[in-house]
Design an enzyme around this catalytic site. Structure first.
Site, short mmCIF file in Angstrom:
data_model
loop_
_atom_site.label_atom_id
_atom_site.label_comp_id
_atom_site.label_asym_id
_atom_site.label_seq_id
_atom_site.Cartn_x
_atom_site.Cartn_y
_atom_site.Cartn_z
N GLU A 1 56.73 -31.40 -77.28
CA GLU A 1 56.05 -30.41 -78.12
C GLU A 1 56.56 -30.33 -79.55
O GLU A 1 57.12 -29.31 -79.97
CB GLU A 1 56.16 -29.02 -77.48
CG GLU A 1 55.59 -28.94 -76.07
CD GLU A 1 55.47 -27.50 -75.57
OE1 GLU A 1 56.01 -26.60 -76.22
OE2 GLU A 1 54.83 -27.30 -74.55
N GLU B 1 53.52 -30.29 -68.26
CA GLU B 1 53.86 -28.89 -67.99
C GLU B 1 52.58 -28.10 -67.76
O GLU B 1 51.63 -28.24 -68.51
CB GLU B 1 54.58 -28.22 -69.17
CG GLU B 1 55.98 -28.67 -69.40
CD GLU B 1 56.65 -27.95 -70.58
OE1 GLU B 1 56.24 -26.82 -70.93
OE2 GLU B 1 57.59 -28.54 -71.15
C1 PNW Z 1 56.82 -24.82 -73.62
N1 PNW Z 1 53.58 -21.16 -77.90
O1 PNW Z 1 57.07 -23.98 -74.68
C2 PNW Z 1 58.11 -25.59 -73.45
O2 PNW Z 1 57.97 -26.98 -73.38
C3 PNW Z 1 58.97 -25.08 -72.34
O3 PNW Z 1 60.32 -25.38 -72.62
C4 PNW Z 1 58.72 -23.60 -72.15
O4 PNW Z 1 59.64 -23.00 -71.28
C5 PNW Z 1 57.30 -23.44 -71.66
O5 PNW Z 1 56.38 -24.06 -72.53
C6 PNW Z 1 56.87 -22.00 -71.44
O6 PNW Z 1 56.89 -21.29 -72.64
C7 PNW Z 1 56.14 -23.29 -75.42
O7 PNW Z 1 54.03 -20.20 -78.55
C8 PNW Z 1 56.60 -22.20 -76.14
O8 PNW Z 1 52.39 -21.51 -78.00
C9 PNW Z 1 55.76 -21.51 -76.96
C10 PNW Z 1 54.44 -21.90 -77.07
C11 PNW Z 1 53.96 -22.98 -76.36
C12 PNW Z 1 54.83 -23.68 -75.53
#
Ligand code: PNW
Length: 455
Positions: free
Chosen positions: A166, A361
């Protein structure tokens, strides 16, 4: 009775990330990462939580691998902590750091679980951040060197390598709106970071392939961007902009088309893109064997003069409205809309053909309902979330999308970044006082899905 069967050889697994589960932050030569620094900065992470102990996976990996085997996982996606391998980001390799992943990979292979390595899941060595982090071009080169060092040790046993997790989050949340480490708030810096992350990916991908890596990929959190009103031209323009900032800015250069003109023009209104040098786009376009896709929720936007925009999408302030999520929400406040996953998979398959996809994921945070007496934790809402999204993934497969696998986020409850430990994504419950693991109802349900290769 199986109603929906997935293709033969479909990869079923679970995902985690180093800083979210390992703990042992000062052991065996590991140096601080930007997340150690950030989590210690007052006001950045919920109640000052840190990854110091997390799930203590560094010491309990054998127990955790046994748990994975019990659930029948065929694959396990984990990340390697750069500050364990090269504590200063560059310079000498720390063999004790590599030893941990060596043991982990062997334990997985012993149980017939295929390791899927992520080389960067946000824990940049603090020493490199002190030299500019991802806003500095050199970081891309250091990343490729580090990737190669990991491959040298694990490459004889690990088939599947992904470079970044990401990069949208690393760049926009890390350098743009300050919600993630290192906490920068500068839209121009966010775009510099996007480019250097992509460059780092390209350099690492090329190096890994030259070293003999079998499958090389990257994981993106692409957005399913939808208009508030399907008939509105203003909303369509807003969709195009947000899609550009989250999807095409990564996918186009990765697949050889270079940065899209409309996105470059948008960036140029915020910062002079002089950090993009001749030849960079060719490096970024290193061949990809696999695209990892993380999907949680859709994004609805409207084009509106004076719209609030979002600090996570530089330059949307004043013209775009991000609609508040509606309907059933997860504990993160994210919408539950499985159809968004079908749409996203179909869109990527249509616009970027020939690229095998894997869901690296998908999952939901739901409040803990501890029914300790029954021997598991009843998370019916998570089962419903996963069931809905697997049906949505199957729908995409039925429509011809080349989807190779599904990795649930996450194996364990863990350190949910700025949210600390208060949000639980695990199919296995973690009691942080005792480190006791308890498979939830969703873990048992997933075990069944895997054994039937379907729903
Ligand atoms: C992902 N947003 O994070 C990550 O790859 C993981 O480490 C995390 O635990 C998981 O999703 C759940 O949050 C994100 O703000 C964090 O759009 C924030 C966002 C998207 C993905």
């Amino acid at each position: 009775m199986t109603e929906l069967r997935f293709p033969e050889g479909f990869v079923w697994g679970a995902a985690t990330a180093a800083y979210q589960i390992e703990g042992a932050v000062a052991e065996d030569g590991r140096a601080p990462s930007i997340w150690d620094t950030f989590s210690r900065t007052p006001g950045k992470v919920f109640q000052g939580h840190t990854g110091d102990v997390a799930c203590d996976h560094y010491h309990r990996y054998a127990e955790d691998v046994a748990l994975m085997a019990d659930l029948g996982l065929r694959a396990y996606r984990f990340s390697v902590a750069w500050p364990r391998i090269r504590p200063d980001g560059t310079g000498p390799v720390n063999p004790r750091g590599l030893d941990f992943y060596d043991r982990l990979v062997d334990a997985l292979l012993d149980r017939g679980i295929d390791p899927i390595v992520t080389l960067y899941h946000w824990d940049l060595p603090q020493a490199l951040e002190n030299q500019g982090g991802w806003t500095a071009r050199e970081t891309a080169e250091h990343f490729a060197d580090y990737a190669l060092a990991v491959h040298q040790r694990l490459g004889d046993r690990v088939r599947t390598w992904t470079t970044l997790n990401e990069p949208w989050c690393s760049a926009y949340l890390g350098y743009g709106n300050g919600v993630h480490a290192p906490g920068g708030r500068d839209a121009g810096a966010a775009f510099r970071a996007v480019h250097h992350l992509l460059l780092g990916h390209g350099l690492a991908a090329r190096a890994l392939r030259a070293a003999g890596a079998e499958v090389v990929g990257i994981t993106l959190n692409l957005a399913d961007v939808q208009p508030a009103d399907a008939g509105s031209a203003a909303d369509a323009a807003a969709v195009r902009l947000v899609d550009g900032l989250q999807n095409r800015i990564f996918l186009d250069p990765l697949t050889g088309a270079g940065y899209p003109d409309d996105v470059l023009a948008h960036v140029a209104r915020i910062v002079e893109p002089d950090f993009v040098r001749d030849g960079d786009e060719k490096v970024i376009a290193a061949p990809l064997d696999l695209l990892g896709l993380n999907y949680y929720a859709p994004t609805y936007v409207a084009g509106r003069a004076g719209g609030a925009g979002s600090s996570a999408y530089p330059g949307t302030e004043g013209g775009v409205e991000f609609l508040p999520p509606v309907g059933p929400l997860t504990d993160m406040g994210w919408m539950i809309e499985p159809a968004g996953l079908t749409r996203l998979l179909e869109r990527v398959a249509a616009d970027y053909p020939g690229l095998p996809l894997i869901i690296t994921e998908n999952g939901g945070a739901f409040p803990d309902r501890n029914t300790e007496g029954t021997g598991w934790v009843a998370d019916t809402d998570r089962v419903a979330y996963l069931d809905g999204h697997l049906r949505a993934a199957h729908e995409a497969v039925a429509r011809g999308v080349d989807l190779r696998g599904y990795l649930v986020w996450s194996l364990l409850d863990n350190f949910e970044w700025a949210e600390g430990y208060r949000k639980r994504f695990g199919i296995v419950h973690v009691d942080y006082l005792t480190q006791r693991r308890t498979p939830k109802e969703s873990a048992r349900w997933y075990q069944e899905v895997i054994s039937r290769n379907g729903l």
